[in-house]
Motif scaffolding. Structure first.
Motif, PDB file in Angstrom:
ATOM      1  N   THR A  60      10.809  50.200  52.995  1.00  0.00           N
ATOM      2  CA  THR A  60      10.433  51.514  52.502  1.00  0.00           C
ATOM      3  C   THR A  60      11.609  52.204  51.807  1.00  0.00           C
ATOM      4  O   THR A  60      11.456  53.284  51.279  1.00  0.00           O
ATOM      5  CB  THR A  60       9.954  52.423  53.646  1.00  0.00           C
ATOM      6  N   TRP A  61      12.762  51.584  51.819  1.00  0.00           N
ATOM      7  CA  TRP A  61      13.933  52.212  51.212  1.00  0.00           C
ATOM      8  C   TRP A  61      13.860  52.153  49.696  1.00  0.00           C
ATOM      9  O   TRP A  61      13.531  51.119  49.135  1.00  0.00           O
ATOM     10  CB  TRP A  61      15.204  51.479  51.629  1.00  0.00           C
ATOM     11  N   THR A  62      14.223  53.255  49.082  1.00  0.00           N
ATOM     12  CA  THR A  62      14.434  53.198  47.636  1.00  0.00           C
ATOM     13  C   THR A  62      15.889  52.773  47.421  1.00  0.00           C
ATOM     14  O   THR A  62      16.701  52.815  48.353  1.00  0.00           O
ATOM     15  CB  THR A  62      14.224  54.574  46.989  1.00  0.00           C
ATOM     16  N   ASP A  63      16.190  52.415  46.177  1.00  0.00           N
ATOM     17  CA  ASP A  63      17.571  52.024  45.877  1.00  0.00           C
ATOM     18  C   ASP A  63      18.542  53.152  46.196  1.00  0.00           C
ATOM     19  O   ASP A  63      19.641  52.936  46.679  1.00  0.00           O
ATOM     20  CB  ASP A  63      17.687  51.648  44.401  1.00  0.00           C
ATOM     21  N   GLU A  64      18.097  54.352  45.885  1.00  0.00           N
ATOM     22  CA  GLU A  64      18.973  55.506  46.089  1.00  0.00           C
ATOM     23  C   GLU A  64      19.288  55.696  47.574  1.00  0.00           C
ATOM     24  O   GLU A  64      20.434  55.927  47.960  1.00  0.00           O
ATOM     25  CB  GLU A  64      18.287  56.752  45.528  1.00  0.00           C
ATOM     26  N   GLU A  65      18.250  55.576  48.391  1.00  0.00           N
ATOM     27  CA  GLU A  65      18.441  55.753  49.839  1.00  0.00           C
ATOM     28  C   GLU A  65      19.336  54.665  50.426  1.00  0.00           C
ATOM     29  O   GLU A  65      20.222  54.928  51.231  1.00  0.00           O
ATOM     30  CB  GLU A  65      17.082  55.709  50.552  1.00  0.00           C
ATOM     31  N   VAL A  66      19.078  53.450  49.971  1.00  0.00           N
ATOM     32  CA  VAL A  66      19.828  52.342  50.544  1.00  0.00           C
ATOM     33  C   VAL A  66      21.305  52.417  50.113  1.00  0.00           C
ATOM     34  O   VAL A  66      22.209  52.102  50.878  1.00  0.00           O
ATOM     35  CB  VAL A  66      19.152  50.995  50.166  1.00  0.00           C
ATOM     36  N   LEU A  67      21.507  52.910  48.910  1.00  0.00           N
ATOM     37  CA  LEU A  67      22.882  53.048  48.438  1.00  0.00           C
ATOM     38  C   LEU A  67      23.613  54.168  49.202  1.00  0.00           C
ATOM     39  O   LEU A  67      24.783  54.033  49.546  1.00  0.00           O
ATOM     40  CB  LEU A  67      22.869  53.358  46.939  1.00  0.00           C
ATOM     41  N   ARG A  68      22.873  55.223  49.491  1.00  0.00           N
ATOM     42  CA  ARG A  68      23.471  56.316  50.256  1.00  0.00           C
ATOM     43  C   ARG A  68      23.867  55.810  51.647  1.00  0.00           C
ATOM     44  O   ARG A  68      24.946  56.105  52.153  1.00  0.00           O
ATOM     45  CB  ARG A  68      22.483  57.485  50.367  1.00  0.00           C
ATOM     46  N   ALA A  69      22.969  55.027  52.243  1.00  0.00           N
ATOM     47  CA  ALA A  69      23.260  54.472  53.577  1.00  0.00           C
ATOM     48  C   ALA A  69      24.467  53.540  53.515  1.00  0.00           C
ATOM     49  O   ALA A  69      25.289  53.499  54.427  1.00  0.00           O
ATOM     50  CB  ALA A  69      22.043  53.728  54.100  1.00  0.00           C
ATOM     51  N   CYS A  70      24.574  52.828  52.422  1.00  0.00           N
ATOM     52  CA  CYS A  70      25.731  51.930  52.228  1.00  0.00           C
ATOM     53  C   CYS A  70      27.028  52.725  52.187  1.00  0.00           C
ATOM     54  O   CYS A  70      28.030  52.335  52.770  1.00  0.00           O
ATOM     55  CB  CYS A  70      25.588  51.224  50.898  1.00  0.00           C
ATOM     56  N   ARG A  71      26.975  53.829  51.474  1.00  0.00           N
ATOM     57  CA  ARG A  71      28.186  54.666  51.361  1.00  0.00           C
ATOM     58  C   ARG A  71      28.592  55.225  52.717  1.00  0.00           C
ATOM     59  O   ARG A  71      29.746  55.521  52.958  1.00  0.00           O
ATOM     60  CB  ARG A  71      27.925  55.814  50.384  1.00  0.00           C
ATOM     61  N   GLU A  72      27.593  55.391  53.580  1.00  0.00           N
ATOM     62  CA  GLU A  72      27.907  55.870  54.936  1.00  0.00           C
ATOM     63  C   GLU A  72      28.423  54.745  55.825  1.00  0.00           C
ATOM     64  O   GLU A  72      28.697  54.949  57.000  1.00  0.00           O
ATOM     65  CB  GLU A  72      26.645  56.475  55.573  1.00  0.00           C
ATOM     66  N   GLY A  73      28.492  53.556  55.266  1.00  0.00           N
ATOM     67  CA  GLY A  73      29.057  52.431  56.009  1.00  0.00           C
ATOM     68  C   GLY A  73      28.071  51.679  56.868  1.00  0.00           C
ATOM     69  O   GLY A  73      28.461  50.986  57.809  1.00  0.00           O
ATOM     70  N   GLN A  74      26.780  51.797  56.576  1.00  0.00           N
ATOM     71  CA  GLN A  74      25.782  51.088  57.384  1.00  0.00           C
ATOM     72  C   GLN A  74      25.646  49.646  56.898  1.00  0.00           C
ATOM     73  O   GLN A  74      25.205  49.397  55.770  1.00  0.00           O
ATOM     74  CB  GLN A  74      24.442  51.801  57.298  1.00  0.00           C
ATOM     75  N   ALA A  75      26.019  48.742  57.765  1.00  0.00           N
ATOM     76  CA  ALA A  75      26.000  47.322  57.397  1.00  0.00           C
ATOM     77  C   ALA A  75      24.595  46.868  57.040  1.00  0.00           C
ATOM     78  O   ALA A  75      24.394  46.038  56.159  1.00  0.00           O
ATOM     79  CB  ALA A  75      26.541  46.480  58.547  1.00  0.00           C
ATOM     80  N   ARG A  76      23.615  47.422  57.713  1.00  0.00           N
ATOM     81  CA  ARG A  76      22.236  47.000  57.483  1.00  0.00           C
ATOM     82  C   ARG A  76      21.789  47.331  56.050  1.00  0.00           C
ATOM     83  O   ARG A  76      21.033  46.604  55.429  1.00  0.00           O
ATOM     84  CB  ARG A  76      21.339  47.715  58.482  1.00  0.00           C
ATOM     85  N   ALA A  77      22.283  48.467  55.565  1.00  0.00           N
ATOM     86  CA  ALA A  77      21.923  48.875  54.209  1.00  0.00           C
ATOM     87  C   ALA A  77      22.543  47.927  53.180  1.00  0.00           C
ATOM     88  O   ALA A  77      21.918  47.563  52.180  1.00  0.00           O
ATOM     89  CB  ALA A  77      22.385  50.306  53.963  1.00  0.00           C
ATOM     90  N   TRP A  78      23.784  47.526  53.446  1.00  0.00           N
ATOM     91  CA  TRP A  78      24.432  46.580  52.534  1.00  0.00           C
ATOM     92  C   TRP A  78      23.671  45.256  52.521  1.00  0.00           C
ATOM     93  O   TRP A  78      23.446  44.659  51.473  1.00  0.00           O
ATOM     94  CB  TRP A  78      25.886  46.373  52.942  1.00  0.00           C
ATOM     95  N   ARG A  79      23.270  44.805  53.678  1.00  0.00           N
ATOM     96  CA  ARG A  79      22.482  43.561  53.738  1.00  0.00           C
ATOM     97  C   ARG A  79      21.202  43.704  52.920  1.00  0.00           C
ATOM     98  O   ARG A  79      20.782  42.784  52.229  1.00  0.00           O
ATOM     99  CB  ARG A  79      22.123  43.243  55.193  1.00  0.00           C
ATOM    100  N   GLU A  80      20.598  44.873  53.002  1.00  0.00           N
ATOM    101  CA  GLU A  80      19.350  45.105  52.267  1.00  0.00           C
ATOM    102  C   GLU A  80      19.588  44.999  50.756  1.00  0.00           C
ATOM    103  O   GLU A  80      18.827  44.352  50.044  1.00  0.00           O
ATOM    104  CB  GLU A  80      18.798  46.482  52.645  1.00  0.00           C
ATOM    105  N   ILE A  81      20.663  45.620  50.292  1.00  0.00           N
ATOM    106  CA  ILE A  81      20.958  45.540  48.850  1.00  0.00           C
ATOM    107  C   ILE A  81      21.196  44.100  48.436  1.00  0.00           C
ATOM    108  O   ILE A  81      20.673  43.631  47.419  1.00  0.00           O
ATOM    109  CB  ILE A  81      22.206  46.391  48.501  1.00  0.00           C
ATOM    110  N   VAL A  82      21.984  43.404  49.226  1.00  0.00           N
ATOM    111  CA  VAL A  82      22.313  42.014  48.860  1.00  0.00           C
ATOM    112  C   VAL A  82      21.041  41.167  48.833  1.00  0.00           C
ATOM    113  O   VAL A  82      20.792  40.443  47.869  1.00  0.00           O
ATOM    114  CB  VAL A  82      23.351  41.418  49.836  1.00  0.00           C
ATOM    115  N   HIS A  83      20.229  41.269  49.868  1.00  0.00           N
ATOM    116  CA  HIS A  83      19.009  40.454  49.901  1.00  0.00           C
ATOM    117  C   HIS A  83      18.056  40.849  48.775  1.00  0.00           C
ATOM    118  O   HIS A  83      17.368  40.007  48.215  1.00  0.00           O
ATOM    119  CB  HIS A  83      18.306  40.587  51.247  1.00  0.00           C
TER     120      HIS A  83
END
Lengths: 199, 257
Positions: free
Chosen positions: B59-82
């Motif tokens: 359900t994440w948009t790119d914007e949300e997942v990127l924001r989570a990445c900036r907060e250091g959430q490893a799960r968000a980074w995995r989501e972007i990569v996958h």
């Protein structure tokens, strides 16, 4: 069907799945006039191509290196009390010892249970021609569970550097075989973190 | 050697339910049989971290997942990569790189993205950013390869030309396929399996499909129609984001690559 009415999903699927089936009469007229249906047909065709001929994935090591960028190493001592311990269901180690086999030369298998999944671990110890490797795989208990790759595993051993590996598409992971007597796996899967503790 | 056994905090109810699955049989080989009574039931609870509160990734948009990445959430980074692995790798392959070189471009592109996370000005254009970055990384690698070949006095014609057409059409095909695949991946089960089976050339018998998904054979048609509707909505969203993505150039990619 008028040219104003959009083509049905079923018809678009048929057109996408069978390239030899040309749009006829009103279908062709509608497709020519309607950008939405044209785009959807193109999307369905792309999906068919993607399903039948998926793009090659990068090597596992390359993917692991990229995924590792986002991982921050947890503190084993500080965080341990807050992370629950998984339940060991079966371990061939004690059985082998009872049979008088030298555990160090045998492949050891374990089955752990974590929330929503079982984890199989197979440890091939270091030996002639083999650096020693630990293979593991996560089996969700729920039927149709997805996002198996959403996680990773840390291996902690006293006096050695912690090593991380991602979960693969089938929930599998690969780490170096632990050489210490005591070691811990920290498994994170879909936001749940669990310890697999061996002493 | 044995597993450590000590009590921890009381378990959440849903976790306890997970701890009582039906007894099953052998999973892999004869060794790993479940043995009742071995080990002790432990209190397992969801980790009290913010990760547990993250919504399901699809359900994440790119914007949300990127924001989570900036907060250091490893799960968000995995989501972007996958989400974008096959796109980046596919572009490198479409431009003529072999598998090993494509892996290099893949690593380089995502490393650049990771370093540029804080500087990305248009977080909703991440796909366009990655396309530009991977194209540039590929061209750079092709140029290097050509230089090495010259040094070795090899025949230039056998080397891929960096100035050759950038395979725009092939890249566009990769993008389109990945967009469609992403729309499919974003659906939950049973839609994902049902639609994969629908678009696959190799037909799976209804009965087998129903048994795999735990559904009645008679309900497959209606379920599939609902899934198609969802897919259509996702595709429309993807197409809209594609149109938006064409408007602005990814400045970060230009800088970063």
């Amino acid at each position: 069907m008028t040219t104003r009415r959009h083509l049905s999903d079923a018809l678009l699927v048929v057109l996408a799945r069978r390239p030899e089936r040309e749009p006829r009469g009103r279908e062709a007229g509608h497709l020519e006039a309607c950008g939405r249906c044209r785009s959807l047909l193109s999307g369905f065709r792309a999906l068919r191509a993607s399903v039948n001929d998926p793009a090659p994935a990068p090597a596992r090591s390359a993917l692991a290196a990229v995924l590792a960028l986002g991982e921050s190493r947890p503190s084993d001592r500080r965080d341990a009390p807050r992370v629950p311990v998984a339940r060991l269901v079966y371990d061939t180690g004690p059985a082998q010892m009872a049979q008088g086999l030298r555990a160090g030369t045998e492949t050891r298998e374990q089955l752990w249970r974590i929330p929503g999944a079982d984890v199989d671990v197979r440890i091939q110890p270091k030996g002639l021609g083999s650096p020693g490797v630990m293979h593991g795989q996560l089996f969700p208990l729920a039927r149709g569970a997805t996002a198996l790759a959403d996680g990773g595993v840390w291996l902690f051993q006293r006096g050695r550097r912690a090593v991380w590996a991602p979960l693969g598409d089938d929930g599998e992971f690969e780490l170096p075989a632990p050489s210490a007597q005591r070691w811990t796996l920290w498994l994170e899967w879909r936001g749940v973190r669990v310890r697999l503790d061996v002493r | 050697m044995m597993a450590t056994l000590w009590p921890v905090a009381p378990p959440a109810l849903d976790v306890l339910l997970c701890l009582n699955p039906p007894a099953s049989t052998v999973r892999r080989g004869p060794v790993l049989q479940r043995i009742r009574g071995m080990g002790r039931s432990h209190a397992l609870e969801k980790a009290p971290t913010r990760m547990a509160r993250i919504r399901e990734s699809h359900t994440w948009t790119d914007e949300e997942v990127l924001r989570a990445c900036r907060e250091g959430q490893a799960r968000a980074w995995r989501e972007i990569v996958h989400r974008y692995t096959r796109l980046v790798h596919g572009i490198a392959r479409a431009m003529g790189l072999q598998s090993d070189d494509a892996d290099e471009v893949f690593q380089l592109t995502f490393t650049t993205l990771f370093r540029s996370l804080a500087r990305l000005r248009q977080p909703d254009r991440i796909e366009a950013w990655l396309v530009t970055a991977s194209r540039r990384a590929t061209l750079r690698l092709l140029r290097e390869r050509r230089r090495h070949l010259r040094l070795a006095e090899r025949h230039a014609a056998s080397a891929p030309e960096a100035s050759a057409p950038p395979a725009d059409e092939r890249i566009e095909t990769v993008r389109e396929r990945e967009r469609a695949a992403r729309a499919l991946r974003s659906l939950a089960e049973p839609c994902r399996t049902l639609l994969t089976a629908l678009f696959a050339d190799h037909r799976i018998p209804y009965r087998e499909l129903a048994s795999r998904l735990g559904l009645a054979v008679g309900s497959l048609g209606a379920q599939r129609a609902r899934c198609l509707q969802r897919l259509r909505r996702r595709l429309v969203i993807e197409m809209a984001s594609e149109r938006d993505g064409r408007v602005g150039a990814p400045a970060g990619a230009r800088r970063g690559s």
